[in-house]
Design a protein around this motif. Structure first.
Motif, short mmCIF file in Angstrom:
data_model
loop_
_atom_site.label_atom_id
_atom_site.label_comp_id
_atom_site.label_asym_id
_atom_site.label_seq_id
_atom_site.Cartn_x
_atom_site.Cartn_y
_atom_site.Cartn_z
N MET A 128 -30.42 26.58 -14.12
CA MET A 128 -31.51 26.61 -14.46
C MET A 128 -32.50 24.89 -13.40
O MET A 128 -33.21 25.05 -12.55
N ILE A 129 -31.12 24.16 -13.26
CA ILE A 129 -31.57 22.51 -13.05
C ILE A 129 -30.25 22.57 -11.66
O ILE A 129 -28.96 22.58 -12.64
N GLU A 130 -30.09 22.64 -10.47
CA GLU A 130 -29.19 22.08 -10.55
C GLU A 130 -29.38 20.63 -9.14
O GLU A 130 -29.89 21.19 -7.97
N LEU A 131 -28.74 20.19 -8.97
CA LEU A 131 -28.69 19.11 -8.25
C LEU A 131 -27.13 19.32 -7.40
O LEU A 131 -26.36 18.72 -8.06
N LYS A 132 -26.89 19.77 -6.40
CA LYS A 132 -26.16 19.80 -4.70
C LYS A 132 -25.81 18.18 -4.35
O LYS A 132 -26.94 17.97 -3.47
N ASN A 133 -24.82 17.45 -4.65
CA ASN A 133 -24.48 16.35 -3.33
C ASN A 133 -26.14 15.13 -3.42
O ASN A 133 -26.21 15.26 -2.37
N ILE A 134 -27.14 15.03 -4.60
CA ILE A 134 -28.14 14.62 -4.04
C ILE A 134 -27.46 12.82 -3.68
O ILE A 134 -26.94 12.18 -4.55
N THR A 135 -28.48 11.90 -2.51
CA THR A 135 -28.67 11.46 -2.32
C THR A 135 -29.49 11.15 -2.37
O THR A 135 -30.67 11.17 -1.34
N LYS A 136 -29.76 9.92 -2.50
CA LYS A 136 -31.48 9.08 -1.82
C LYS A 136 -31.17 6.98 -1.75
O LYS A 136 -30.55 6.48 -2.15
N THR A 137 -31.16 6.64 -0.42
CA THR A 137 -31.08 6.10 0.25
C THR A 137 -32.56 5.12 0.58
O THR A 137 -33.48 5.77 1.15
N PHE A 138 -32.44 4.45 -0.09
CA PHE A 138 -34.54 3.53 0.17
C PHE A 138 -34.39 2.46 0.95
O PHE A 138 -33.18 1.67 1.46
N TYR A 139 -35.51 1.65 2.55
CA TYR A 139 -34.84 0.74 3.28
C TYR A 139 -36.15 -0.28 2.43
O TYR A 139 -37.33 0.68 2.09
N LYS A 140 -35.24 -1.03 2.08
CA LYS A 140 -36.56 -2.03 2.03
C LYS A 140 -36.25 -3.60 2.92
O LYS A 140 -35.09 -4.51 2.79
N THR A 141 -37.05 -3.93 3.79
CA THR A 141 -37.14 -5.65 4.19
C THR A 141 -35.45 -5.31 4.81
O THR A 141 -35.80 -6.25 4.89
N GLY A 142 -35.75 -4.63 5.42
CA GLY A 142 -34.03 -4.11 6.63
C GLY A 142 -33.01 -3.76 5.66
O GLY A 142 -31.63 -4.44 5.96
N ARG A 143 -32.97 -3.81 4.29
CA ARG A 143 -31.81 -3.86 3.59
C ARG A 143 -31.83 -2.66 2.85
O ARG A 143 -33.29 -1.71 2.95
N GLU A 144 -30.90 -1.66 2.77
CA GLU A 144 -30.23 -0.20 2.27
C GLU A 144 -29.56 -0.64 1.06
O GLU A 144 -28.96 -1.26 0.39
N ILE A 145 -31.07 0.42 0.23
CA ILE A 145 -30.47 0.48 -1.29
C ILE A 145 -30.59 2.06 -1.60
O ILE A 145 -30.62 3.23 -1.60
N ASN A 146 -29.22 2.03 -2.16
CA ASN A 146 -28.50 3.66 -2.49
C ASN A 146 -28.89 3.88 -3.86
O ASN A 146 -27.99 3.38 -4.39
N ALA A 147 -29.85 4.11 -4.16
CA ALA A 147 -29.98 4.82 -5.50
C ALA A 147 -29.60 5.61 -6.46
O ALA A 147 -29.27 5.71 -7.72
N LEU A 148 -29.00 6.76 -5.62
CA LEU A 148 -28.30 7.83 -5.91
C LEU A 148 -27.04 8.02 -4.70
O LEU A 148 -27.41 8.06 -3.43
N GLN A 149 -25.96 8.26 -5.14
CA GLN A 149 -24.63 8.40 -3.64
C GLN A 149 -24.22 9.79 -4.88
O GLN A 149 -22.87 9.89 -5.64
N ASP A 150 -24.25 11.14 -3.65
CA ASP A 150 -23.49 12.57 -3.60
C ASP A 150 -23.41 13.01 -5.93
O ASP A 150 -22.85 13.03 -6.16
N VAL A 151 -25.43 12.63 -6.30
CA VAL A 151 -25.00 13.60 -7.54
C VAL A 151 -24.90 15.00 -7.20
O VAL A 151 -26.17 15.34 -6.95
N SER A 152 -24.27 15.47 -8.38
CA SER A 152 -23.98 16.64 -8.35
C SER A 152 -24.49 16.43 -10.27
O SER A 152 -23.71 16.59 -10.56
N LEU A 153 -25.31 17.41 -9.95
CA LEU A 153 -25.40 18.05 -11.93
C LEU A 153 -26.02 19.65 -12.47
O LEU A 153 -26.61 19.97 -11.27
N HIS A 154 -25.30 20.44 -12.99
CA HIS A 154 -26.00 21.48 -13.46
C HIS A 154 -26.44 21.82 -15.16
O HIS A 154 -25.74 21.31 -15.50
N VAL A 155 -27.58 21.56 -14.77
CA VAL A 155 -28.74 21.75 -16.39
C VAL A 155 -28.48 23.34 -16.76
O VAL A 155 -29.48 24.00 -16.05
#
Ligand code: ADP
Ligand code: ADP
Length: 232
Positions: A1-28
């Motif tokens: 019903m829910i599938e996340l495939k290789n989710i990456t989320k990077t925030f950029y904040k004042t020149g810094r990279e924040i990797n909030a999610l790195q290659d997240v996969s899940l299946h519900v």
């Protein structure tokens, strides 16, 4: 019903990279209650917000009910989002509107007739056990009652999926149990798939079929509640 495939989320904040999610996969799978547990800053909020695209993943694929959400047009996405209900830690009710008006809000937007709205709101308030509060304003309700209104409001759209963002974190233990029982009941009776995020192990143990553990933006463990919390 829910599938996340290789989710990456990077925030950029004042020149810094924040990797909030790195290659997240899940299946519900449909009809399940799935929990994601982790400490503060682990990436739980970002993960749940990526499912309805409140947050747009930097890369990866989000599939809900067979549709790849990142490929949809804005109007198609708006349609699909109605299938995805969400409740929050702080309830997010409209304080200037009564319980009735809060629950009726999305039905009014959808142009549903007044008589049908009245019937539907009554039915939803019965489901969450709050019929006697129909004309009250949120300010005089307890936390548990507010969350029941929020649940009724999101069920008004007949969602297939319910996302719960720390939905019991602002509640005392007794109220937490009663809201978790309500969520379980909704899952069984209405066959709604539930994905919840929490930092509380009790929540996961109480209602989840499956659980994933998130740490520093990565899923580090995934399995049934028995597997993950087995005593050594
Ligand atoms: P959790 O919900 O588990 O507490 P979050 O998903 O809120 O974790 O945050 C994960 C990481 O991403 C944290 O380091 C947080 O500060 C960062 N983060 C979340 N949202 C943003 C944002 N909008 N801008 C910058 N950084 C963010
Ligand atoms: P809650 O616990 O109520 O879900 P959060 O602390 O997770 O609230 O986040 C509230 C909002 O702030 C979210 O939109 C999140 O993306 C954003 N946020 C979280 N951490 C940061 C950060 N470090 N910088 C900017 N925005 C952030």
């Amino acid at each position: 019903m829910i599938e996340l495939k290789n989710i990456t989320k990077t925030f950029y904040k004042t020149g810094r990279e924040i990797n909030a999610l790195q290659d997240v996969s899940l299946h519900v799978p449909p009809g399940k209650i799935f929990g994601v547990i982790g400490t503060s800053g682990a990436g739980k909020s970002t993960l749940i917000r990526c499912i309805n695209l409140l947050e747009k993943p930097t890369s990866g694929e989000v599939i809900v009910d067979g549709k790849s959400l990142l490929l949809l047009s804005n109007s198609q996405l708006a349609q699909e989002r109605r299938q995805i209900g969400m409740i929050f830690q702080h309830f997010n009710l409209l304080s200037s509107r009564t319980v009735f008006e809060n629950v009726a809000f999305s039905l009014e937007l959808a142009g549903v007739s007044k008589s049908i709205i009245k019937e539907r709101v009554q039915e939803l308030l019965e489901l969450v056990g709050l019929t006697e509060k129909v004309n009250d304003y949120p300010a005089i309700l307890s936390g548990g009652q507010k969350q029941r209104v929020a649940i009724a409001r999101t069920l008004a759209n007949n969602p297939k999926v319910l996302l719960c963002d720390e939905a019991t974190s602002a509640l005392d233990p007794g109220t937490t149990r009663s809201i978790l029982n309500l969520l379980k009941d909704i899952n069984k009776r209405l066959n709604i798939t539930i994905l919840l995020i929490t930092h509380q192990m009790e929540v996961v143990k109480a209602i989840c079929d499956e659980v994933a553990v998130i740490s520093n933006g990565k899923l580090i463990e995934q399995g049934t509640v028995g597997e993950i919390f087995a005593n050594p």
